[in-house]
Write an enzyme that holds these catalytic residues in place. Structure first.
Site, short mmCIF file in Angstrom:
data_model
loop_
_atom_site.label_atom_id
_atom_site.label_comp_id
_atom_site.label_asym_id
_atom_site.label_seq_id
_atom_site.Cartn_x
_atom_site.Cartn_y
_atom_site.Cartn_z
N HIS A 1 -8.47 1.91 0.09
CA HIS A 1 -9.00 1.92 -1.23
C HIS A 1 -8.54 0.41 -2.16
O HIS A 1 -8.10 -0.46 -1.92
CB HIS A 1 -8.21 3.23 -2.64
CG HIS A 1 -6.76 2.56 -2.31
ND1 HIS A 1 -6.21 3.03 -1.32
CD2 HIS A 1 -5.82 2.31 -3.56
CE1 HIS A 1 -4.60 3.00 -1.63
NE2 HIS A 1 -4.22 1.88 -2.58
N GLN B 1 0.34 -0.90 0.22
CA GLN B 1 0.15 0.09 -0.12
C GLN B 1 0.66 1.34 0.43
O GLN B 1 1.65 1.25 0.87
CB GLN B 1 -0.99 -0.16 1.67
CG GLN B 1 -2.13 0.80 1.71
CD GLN B 1 -2.63 1.13 2.28
OE1 GLN B 1 -2.60 0.12 3.49
NE2 GLN B 1 -3.72 2.26 2.40
P1 AMP Z 1 -1.88 1.35 -4.06
O1 AMP Z 1 -0.24 1.20 -3.58
O2 AMP Z 1 -2.63 -0.31 -3.65
O3 AMP Z 1 -1.49 1.98 -2.38
O4 AMP Z 1 -2.17 2.65 -4.26
C1 AMP Z 1 -2.34 3.17 -5.31
C2 AMP Z 1 -2.94 3.19 -6.67
O5 AMP Z 1 -3.25 5.23 -6.67
C3 AMP Z 1 -1.52 3.35 -7.20
O6 AMP Z 1 -1.85 2.84 -7.97
C4 AMP Z 1 -1.17 5.18 -8.00
O7 AMP Z 1 -0.63 4.90 -9.25
C5 AMP Z 1 -2.73 6.05 -7.65
N1 AMP Z 1 -2.75 6.75 -7.13
C6 AMP Z 1 -1.78 7.94 -6.94
N2 AMP Z 1 -2.58 9.59 -7.01
C7 AMP Z 1 -3.66 9.01 -7.51
C8 AMP Z 1 -3.74 9.89 -7.89
N3 AMP Z 1 -3.97 11.36 -7.54
N4 AMP Z 1 -5.13 9.98 -8.88
C9 AMP Z 1 -5.27 8.66 -9.04
N5 AMP Z 1 -4.45 7.52 -9.02
C10 AMP Z 1 -3.56 8.15 -8.53
#
Ligand code: AMP
Length: 120
Positions: A106, A100
């Protein structure tokens, strides 16, 4: 969760998106859950389903209705986009070892290609 992962609600990027403070093209939005496109898609379809309420991770969920909220919305979204015909994957990375990177709960909804198992 490490100190690096801790963040206040006011500076949480997903809180700001969910509250409409940062303009994004919402795939779905209501008062309790939003669906957005991942900024760095890992599949032809890569959506994020997040509760509007700030919850740091799956490990912090105390209200079981949260699962209905985000998983239910993910499946509804998948069906609505016809992703159920060929299949999709739902992932909730949790904590440091879970991969994460954004400390606001999410669910990743991924589709449009084959996914391998076990995950990396
Ligand atoms: P995780 O690594 O499971 O916490 O996933 C976080 C996700 O959020 C990653 O796939 C990122 O590419 C995505 N992410 C981070 N910032 C943004 C943003 N501003 N808008 C859309 N996706 C984002």
């Amino acid at each position: 969760m490490s100190t690096d992962m801790a963040s206040t609600v006011s500076e949480c990027i997903f809180c700001r998106i969910a509250k409409g403070e940062i303009p994004v093209d919402f795939v779905y939005r209501d008062e309790s859950v939003v669906v957005i496109r991942d900024a760095a898609p890992q599949a032809p379809v890569h959506l994020l389903v997040l509760p509007v309420r700030h919850i740091v991770s799956a490990a912090e969920v105390s209200d079981p209705n949260i699962w209905t909220l985000i998983m239910g919305r993910a499946v509804e979204t998948a069906r609505g986009m016809g992703l159920d015909e060929r299949g999709f994957r739902m992932v909730i990375n949790t904590g440091e070892q879970g991969g994460q990177t954004v400390p606001h709960l999410h669910l990743h909804l991924l589709s449009g290609r084959n996914f391998s198992w076990p995950p990396g």
